[in-house]
Design an enzyme around this catalytic site. Sequence first.
Site, PDB file in Angstrom:
ATOM      1  N   GLU A  35       0.703  -1.178   0.046  1.00 37.01           N
ATOM      2  CA  GLU A  35       0.073   0.125   0.043  1.00 37.01           C
ATOM      3  C   GLU A  35       0.804   1.324   0.202  1.00 37.01           C
ATOM      4  OE1 GLU A  35      -3.411   2.043   2.796  1.00 37.01           O
ATOM      5  OE2 GLU A  35      -3.277  -0.128   3.008  1.00 37.01           O
ATOM      6  N   LYS A  77      -2.383  -1.701  -3.440  1.00 31.63           N
ATOM      7  CA  LYS A  77      -3.400  -0.881  -2.753  1.00 31.63           C
ATOM      8  C   LYS A  77      -2.770   0.377  -2.993  1.00 31.63           C
ATOM      9  CE  LYS A  77      -6.483  -0.491   1.048  1.00 31.63           C
ATOM     10  NZ  LYS A  77      -6.816  -1.061   2.348  1.00 31.63           N
ATOM     11  N   SER A 118      -9.828   5.275  -1.644  1.00 35.36           N
ATOM     12  CA  SER A 118     -10.459   6.458  -1.746  1.00 35.36           C
ATOM     13  C   SER A 118      -9.697   7.883  -1.835  1.00 35.36           C
ATOM     14  CB  SER A 118     -11.976   6.603  -1.309  1.00 35.36           C
ATOM     15  OG  SER A 118     -11.948   6.214   0.119  1.00 35.36           O
ATOM     16  N   ARG A 149     -13.531   4.626   3.991  1.00 32.75           N
ATOM     17  CA  ARG A 149     -14.534   5.778   4.095  1.00 32.75           C
ATOM     18  C   ARG A 149     -15.353   6.175   2.780  1.00 32.75           C
ATOM     19  NH1 ARG A 149     -14.676   9.791   1.679  1.00 32.75           N
ATOM     20  NH2 ARG A 149     -12.978   9.624   0.603  1.00 32.75           N
TER      21      ARG A 149
END
Length: 192
Positions: A35, A77, A118, A149
């Site tokens: 990530e 990610k 997001s 979120r």
Amino acid sequence: IGEHTPSEDLMKTNAKVFCTYALLCEENDIVPIVEPEVLIDGNHTMEKCYDVTARNFDIIFAELKKQNVFIPGIILKTSMVLPGKDLPKAPPEKVAEMTLRCLKEHVPADIGGIVFLSGGEEDEEATVNLNAMHKMGVLPWNLTFSYGRAIQHPALTSWASNPIDVSRAQELLVEMAKNNSLASVGKYETGN
């Protein structure tokens, strides 16, 4: 993204940490989720975000390959290529074009899959941008969302304003999940 951030040293250090994590996951039969989020705080242009994201990917994947991490077994990610929050939003087609170009040019085609954060985008914005990517044609990898979120926010806002109406919050959660599911195959239409 700023004048001196992220630094080359920081990106290299993060790449080593991602490798250690990925190798530990592989040893324990867990799919590594790498990530390398690039935050959208600030006033950077999309072009600057592209450059930073591309360099970050180059460093990370060079290190993953050097350490013999099994690339087809990992999930990336990541955030989309976006202008900083202090600038006007970019049209979804531009976000899709620049994000996909960055991924195609700097991420191995044999990666296990790519999911998006997001990353500070508004709820609908994240959905529309993901949908636009799938409208750009055939992609060399699986591409979907990993929004927390952006899926939960409408439900939590509804629930906070009216804690008794749990069913409305649940409806909003299901609606957002459905919308993003549709976006992950290019079939989301605003107002679904």
